[in-house]
Design a protein around this motif. Structure first.
Motif, mmCIF file in Angstrom:
data_model
loop_
_atom_site.group_PDB
_atom_site.id
_atom_site.type_symbol
_atom_site.label_atom_id
_atom_site.label_comp_id
_atom_site.label_asym_id
_atom_site.label_seq_id
_atom_site.Cartn_x
_atom_site.Cartn_y
_atom_site.Cartn_z
ATOM 1 N N MET B 1 -33.761 -6.293 -114.789
ATOM 2 C CA MET B 1 -35.174 -5.958 -115.023
ATOM 3 C C MET B 1 -35.355 -4.479 -114.668
ATOM 4 S SD MET B 1 -38.522 -6.324 -114.857
ATOM 5 C CE MET B 1 -39.999 -6.027 -113.878
ATOM 6 N N ILE B 2 -35.677 -3.697 -115.676
ATOM 7 C CA ILE B 2 -35.827 -2.255 -115.467
ATOM 8 C C ILE B 2 -37.239 -1.871 -115.855
ATOM 9 C CG2 ILE B 2 -34.987 0.028 -116.121
ATOM 10 C CD1 ILE B 2 -32.380 -1.304 -116.975
ATOM 11 N N ALA B 3 -37.965 -1.279 -114.929
ATOM 12 C CA ALA B 3 -39.348 -0.928 -115.247
ATOM 13 C C ALA B 3 -39.783 0.313 -114.499
ATOM 14 C CB ALA B 3 -40.276 -2.099 -114.894
ATOM 15 N N ILE B 4 -40.612 1.094 -115.147
ATOM 16 C CA ILE B 4 -41.240 2.256 -114.511
ATOM 17 C C ILE B 4 -42.740 2.102 -114.706
ATOM 18 C CG2 ILE B 4 -41.520 4.743 -114.546
ATOM 19 C CD1 ILE B 4 -38.870 5.125 -115.600
ATOM 20 N N GLU B 5 -43.488 2.260 -113.604
ATOM 21 C CA GLU B 5 -44.948 2.197 -113.725
ATOM 22 C C GLU B 5 -45.566 3.437 -113.135
ATOM 23 O OE1 GLU B 5 -46.509 -1.347 -111.902
ATOM 24 O OE2 GLU B 5 -44.943 -2.552 -112.849
ATOM 25 N N HIS B 6 -46.218 4.192 -113.978
ATOM 26 C CA HIS B 6 -46.981 5.368 -113.534
ATOM 27 C C HIS B 6 -46.169 6.303 -112.651
ATOM 28 C CE1 HIS B 6 -50.359 3.506 -115.359
ATOM 29 N NE2 HIS B 6 -50.259 2.452 -114.575
ATOM 30 N N LEU B 7 -44.992 6.641 -113.113
ATOM 31 C CA LEU B 7 -44.143 7.566 -112.365
ATOM 32 C C LEU B 7 -44.784 8.936 -112.327
ATOM 33 C CD1 LEU B 7 -41.423 8.263 -111.019
ATOM 34 C CD2 LEU B 7 -40.551 8.795 -113.290
ATOM 35 N N HIS B 8 -44.764 9.525 -111.141
ATOM 36 C CA HIS B 8 -45.292 10.878 -110.979
ATOM 37 C C HIS B 8 -44.328 11.676 -110.118
ATOM 38 C CE1 HIS B 8 -48.422 13.993 -110.839
ATOM 39 N NE2 HIS B 8 -48.045 14.176 -109.595
ATOM 40 N N LYS B 9 -43.950 12.860 -110.592
ATOM 41 C CA LYS B 9 -43.012 13.682 -109.812
ATOM 42 C C LYS B 9 -43.337 15.139 -110.025
ATOM 43 C CE LYS B 9 -39.303 14.986 -107.558
ATOM 44 N NZ LYS B 9 -39.234 14.825 -106.095
ATOM 45 N N ARG B 10 -43.454 15.882 -108.928
ATOM 46 C CA ARG B 10 -43.689 17.316 -109.059
ATOM 47 C C ARG B 10 -42.692 18.082 -108.211
ATOM 48 N NH1 ARG B 10 -49.351 16.802 -107.709
ATOM 49 N NH2 ARG B 10 -49.574 18.755 -108.810
ATOM 50 N N TYR B 11 -42.438 19.284 -108.633
ATOM 51 C CA TYR B 11 -41.620 20.211 -107.840
ATOM 52 C C TYR B 11 -42.547 21.329 -107.407
ATOM 53 C CZ TYR B 11 -37.736 17.830 -110.166
ATOM 54 O OH TYR B 11 -36.851 16.895 -110.642
ATOM 55 N N THR B 52 -36.321 11.385 -105.540
ATOM 56 C CA THR B 52 -37.376 10.465 -105.102
ATOM 57 C C THR B 52 -38.667 10.800 -105.824
ATOM 58 O OG1 THR B 52 -37.339 11.877 -103.176
ATOM 59 C CG2 THR B 52 -36.769 9.577 -102.831
ATOM 60 N N ALA B 53 -39.335 9.738 -106.248
ATOM 61 C CA ALA B 53 -40.594 9.928 -106.962
ATOM 62 C C ALA B 53 -41.710 10.263 -105.988
ATOM 63 C CB ALA B 53 -40.930 8.645 -107.715
ATOM 64 N N ASP B 54 -42.728 10.921 -106.487
ATOM 65 C CA ASP B 54 -43.898 11.201 -105.657
ATOM 66 C C ASP B 54 -44.952 10.120 -105.800
ATOM 67 O OD1 ASP B 54 -43.515 14.662 -106.452
ATOM 68 O OD2 ASP B 54 -43.008 13.635 -104.589
ATOM 69 N N GLY B 55 -44.858 9.387 -106.903
ATOM 70 C CA GLY B 55 -45.847 8.328 -107.097
ATOM 71 C C GLY B 55 -45.356 7.348 -108.137
ATOM 72 N N GLY B 56 -45.870 6.144 -108.105
ATOM 73 C CA GLY B 56 -45.492 5.160 -109.111
ATOM 74 C C GLY B 56 -44.476 4.158 -108.574
ATOM 75 N N ARG B 57 -44.183 3.190 -109.405
ATOM 76 C CA ARG B 57 -43.278 2.113 -108.996
ATOM 77 C C ARG B 57 -42.075 2.081 -109.928
ATOM 78 N NH1 ARG B 57 -43.604 -3.343 -110.371
ATOM 79 N NH2 ARG B 57 -42.294 -4.583 -109.004
ATOM 80 N N LEU B 58 -40.891 1.974 -109.329
ATOM 81 C CA LEU B 58 -39.654 1.979 -110.111
ATOM 82 C C LEU B 58 -38.832 0.753 -109.783
ATOM 83 C CD1 LEU B 58 -38.783 5.638 -109.222
ATOM 84 C CD2 LEU B 58 -39.099 4.896 -111.557
ATOM 85 N N VAL B 59 -38.325 0.100 -110.805
ATOM 86 C CA VAL B 59 -37.441 -1.047 -110.582
ATOM 87 C C VAL B 59 -36.214 -0.890 -111.465
ATOM 88 C CG1 VAL B 59 -37.195 -3.533 -110.708
ATOM 89 C CG2 VAL B 59 -39.416 -2.544 -110.160
ATOM 90 N N MET B 60 -35.046 -0.936 -110.857
ATOM 91 C CA MET B 60 -33.806 -0.838 -111.622
ATOM 92 C C MET B 60 -32.988 -2.076 -111.306
ATOM 93 S SD MET B 60 -31.476 0.436 -113.541
ATOM 94 C CE MET B 60 -31.577 2.156 -113.985
ATOM 95 N N LEU B 61 -32.815 -2.931 -112.327
ATOM 96 C CA LEU B 61 -32.077 -4.180 -112.128
ATOM 97 C C LEU B 61 -32.677 -4.963 -110.956
ATOM 98 C CD1 LEU B 61 -28.401 -2.995 -112.622
ATOM 99 C CD2 LEU B 61 -29.763 -4.395 -114.147
ATOM 100 N N GLY B 62 -33.985 -4.939 -110.859
ATOM 101 C CA GLY B 62 -34.652 -5.690 -109.800
ATOM 102 C C GLY B 62 -34.565 -5.031 -108.438
ATOM 103 N N LEU B 63 -33.962 -3.823 -108.382
ATOM 104 C CA LEU B 63 -33.800 -3.156 -107.092
ATOM 105 C C LEU B 63 -34.673 -1.913 -107.005
ATOM 106 C CD1 LEU B 63 -29.918 -3.289 -107.270
ATOM 107 C CD2 LEU B 63 -31.287 -4.692 -105.739
#
Lengths: 243, 230, 320
Positions: B1-11, B52-63
């Protein structure tokens, strides 16, 4: 891990120039100076000791350990960093720290190989067998730890091989001076000589010399080596950049 | 299960990824296309835990990529742009080394053949052409027999033959159950390989569909240009 | 002596030990045209280009660039020719503008002239906004454009472009293509090496395909396509699940049908337009919904694969 070590060993052997400098140069120096008659006789400039028993073999080992730990190790690690090799490794189950460990093991092995080579040649030329062989081993291990810790620190902070080389040189060449390689310590003013005792390379060389002649060790020098090993190693661990 | 929800990343001040969401189905080849600097690479880097993301939810293979990187590393093969190998290491040695990192790796020699590198297996990395280095890079991502392969610039620099060989390899691995996240610039590649594709522009997903529906009776490239007009 | 050929090569040969990397290459490139050089990796393409750019001496044959012999008058060649590769030749620690000014001054532009030239190029390549940023922070597309701009500081008569759009997104590619077209309009001859055959198709006036050290095909994109095969009818259906039905009908009308990777598309060889029209009508009569159809020549990709199709065993890598 074994595969990694084998790999690093292969890669190191495939860079013959670095190996040649680290292993052959000290032998050449001992041969060049050791063959002359004055090396086997008490030398006034050195305070009456025999160069072949003291200065030459200790310089030989200081050079081999110094070059392997301060130049070769950072040379490989900074190159790996610059080319994205560490970054690539961090996407695999093997942490790049294992690569560092493998390199330290391989370079450490090379440094240890230089011990019988250097001492063997010196003895063949007439060096008196070291009075305290066990102490020699202790000093080699302690000094090796200190120098490799410094090398790891250089590897930790230099972004690429070019800058790594500069840091290595900045440490190494003044160290050689303070260790009495350019100018015998007996001919230095006392304060200069004392400073040298507290540099890792200087402490290493002097302590080796003491072990060769059977003189009792200066605890401050051994402490210098231990402190360097721990301090440099700790800082390196904290600041090591994998990218 | 791979999912990205509202990923936010800034430098610092620069927002690399504004708001990206999508899911990847098992055994799918999921494409990500976008203009340079749109946030594609940053998105997959966050998904694999490299950043590392600054915001949002990440799931890679359920991890969770932030906290369970070690497990992800065992199951996800990653091919990054511009990362190399030591010059003096041969192709075979490199693949054997990487194979040794995993529990159930593919046979390096078999992979070398599938990549069309049989005649260069003993050649040292420094002596390879750009296209050959590229193929070694793909091989390193696949030798661990991963569940998911994240590939960035799969066929850049390859001639048309080599390209097709690599595409065939990926299709074959898909039949074996591989899931692929493919970042690409090459529309032909996306059309050929991808089941669905996300178009990322200025840090957001502006379209997500199958290549043919996205192309909508025209060319995928034209659809892309329209979607990414400044 | 002026000639209307920018490049004339005759029987160029280059050997590396036992390997004849370039085995008798002839080329004729008209001034002011864009000429594509295609070929599998290791085919001798790069080596040929390097000889023409005076980076390597040929072991046999001869070539003239803009009338100058590449061996005897190498300096004259070098002063009229510019070369860009995939490796950027700009300094990462300088800004875009600084790089161009530096090059300008190296080429003899003085003070203000160098600045003006830099600004001109930055404008032409759409890099004005990024001009003050360090090159290491440029995106791939910007970097490539800067690289090409750098090779045009002194407008060369002949520009060698080696894979100029590799790794670029479609937008940036189109920008580079526009630049190449503008160069041609201004009279520069461009020798383009590429692995993207649609790029050669779009830009090149003439193409040479090099394989195993020889030119195996030469001509305009149209000529090459015509030489390889007949036209193909491409059909896209409204509903992918009608494809089996469509396949049967087209096979009956025209012959062997190829199922495209796109699940709603198929193609079939179609020697005459009339037959193609009949086939489409047949689909309509059978109730198969057609979204679009086109009668197209083979793509250059197909040409390339047909011309250079050989197994991996035959390939050998050349490293100059």
């Amino acid at each position: 891990m074994n595969q990694l070590i084998a790999c690093e060993a292969k890669l190191t052997v495939r860079e013959p120039v670095g190996l040649a400098f680290s292993l052959v140069l000290p032998l050449v120096i001992i041969l060049a100076f050791g063959l002359s008659a004055s090396a086997s006789e008490p030398d006034e400039e050195l305070g009456g000791v025999i160069a072949l028993d003291t200065l030459l073999p200790s310089i030989g080992l200081a050079l081999s350990f110094g070059m392997v730990a301060i130049f070769m190790l950072p040379g490989f690690m900074t190159d790996y960093r610059a080319r994205g090799i560490l970054r690539r490794l961090s996407t695999t189950p093997v942490h790049p720290a294992k690569l560092l460990a493998a390199q330290v093991i391989v370079q450490g092995a090379i440094a240890l190989i230089s011990v019988p080579l250097v001492l063997g040649l010196a003895v063949a030329l007439g060096m008196s067998f070291p009075e305290q062989p066990l102490m020699v081993v202790v000093v080699v291990l302690l000094g090796g730890a200190a120098l490799f810790a410094v090398g790891t620190l250089v590897s930790a902070v230099a972004p690429d091989a070019k800058i790594g080389y500069v840091y290595s040189a900045m440490f190494f060449f003044p160290s050689l001076f303070f260790a009495g390689v350019w100018l015998p310590k007996e001919q230095m003013p006392d304060w200069l000589s004392t400073i040298g005792d507290f540099t890792p390379l200087g402490a290493f060389r002097e302590s080796l010399e003491n072990a060769f002649t059977g003189t009792s060790q200066d605890p401050l020098m051994l402490l210098t080596l231990a402190v360097t090993a721990v301090a440099a190693g700790t800082v390196a661990a904290r600041v090591f950049r994998w990218e | 299960m791979i999912a990205i929800e509202h990923l936010h990343k800034r430098y610092g001040d620069v927002v690399a990824v504004e708001d990206v969401s999508f899911t990847v189905e098992p055994n799918e080849i999921f494409g990500i296309i976008g203009t340079n600097g749109a946030g594609k690479t940053t998105t997959v880097e966050c998904l694999t835990g490299v950043r590392t993301a600054d915001g949002g939810r990440l799931v890679m293979l359920g991890l969770d990529p932030a906290t369970q990187r070690d497990e992800i590393r065992r199951r996800v093969g990653v091919q990054l742009q511009s990362s190399h190998l030591p010059d003096r290491l041969s192709v075979r040695e490199a693949l054997q080394l990487y194979a040794s990192f995993y529990e159930d790796p593919r046979d390096p020699d078999e992979l070398i053949e599938l990549l069309g590198l049989q005649h260069r297996a003993g050649a040292r990395y420094g002596k390879l052409s750009g296209g050959e280095k590229q193929r070694v890079s793909v091989g390193l991502a696949l030798v661990g027999r991963p569940q998911v392969a994240v590939l960035d610039e799969l066929t850049t620099g390859l001639d048309p033959h080599a390209r097709r060989e690599v595409w065939t390899l990926i299709e074959r691995l898909k039949l074996e159950g591989l899931t692929v996240i493919l970042v690409s610039h090459f529309m032909d590649e996306v059309e050929r390989l991808c089941d669905r594709v996300a178009v990322i522009h200025k840090g957001r997903v502006v379209a997500l569909d199958t290549p043919s529906r996205l192309a909508a009776h025209g060319r995928l490239e034209d659809a892309f240009l329209e979607l990414t007009t400044v | 002596m002026t000639t209307n050929l920018a490049i004339e090569a005759s029987g160029l040969v280059k050997t590396f030990g036992e390997l004849r990397a370039v085995d008798g290459v002839d080329l004729a490139v008209r001034r002011g045209s864009v000429y594509g050089v295609l070929g599998p990796n290791g085919a001798g393409k790069t080596t040929t280009i390097r000889m023409l750019a005076t980076l390597l001496h040929p072991d046999g044959g001869s070539a003239r660039i803009l009338g100058h012999d590449i061996v005897a008058e190498a300096d004259a060649v070098r002063s009229a020719v510019s070369l860009t590769g995939q490796m950027a030749s700009v300094d990462e620690d300088l800004t875009g503008r600084e790089n161009l000014i530096l090059l300008g001054r190296l080429y003899g532009f003085k003070g203000k002239a160098a600045k003006d030239r830099a600004d001109e190029l930055l404008g032409a390549f759409g890099l004005e906004d990024a001009a003050g940023r360090l090159t290491k922070n440029y995106s791939g597309g910007m970097r490539r454009r800067l690289d090409i701009a750098a090779s045009l500081v002194v407008t060369p008569e002949l520009l060698f472009l080696d894979e100029p759009t590799t790794g670029l997104d479609p937008r940036s590619r189109n920008q580079v293509w526009d630049i190449v077209r503008a160069l041609r309009t201004a009279g520069t001859t461009v020798l383009l090496c590429t692995q993207y055959l649609d790029e050669a198709d779009q830009l090149a006036d003439g193409i040479a395909v090099i394989d195993k050290g020889k030119v195996i095909a030469e001509g305009t994109p149209g000529q090459l396509k015509a030489s390889v095969g007949s036209a193909t009818l491409h059909v896209r259906l409204l509903q992918g699940d009608q494809r089996p039905q469509a396949e049967t009908i087209l096979a009956r009308e025209l012959g062997l049908v190829h199922l495209e990777p796109d699940p709603s598309a198929l193609s079939v060889q179609c020697p005459e337009a009339d037959k193609g029209a009949e086939a489409i009508a047949a689909l309509g009569r059978a109730g198969v919904g057609v979204a679009s159809f086109a009668l197209g020549q083979p793509t250059l990709d197909e040409v390339f694969l047909a011309l250079t199709g050989h197994t991996a065993e035959d390939k050998e890598e050349v490293k100059a």
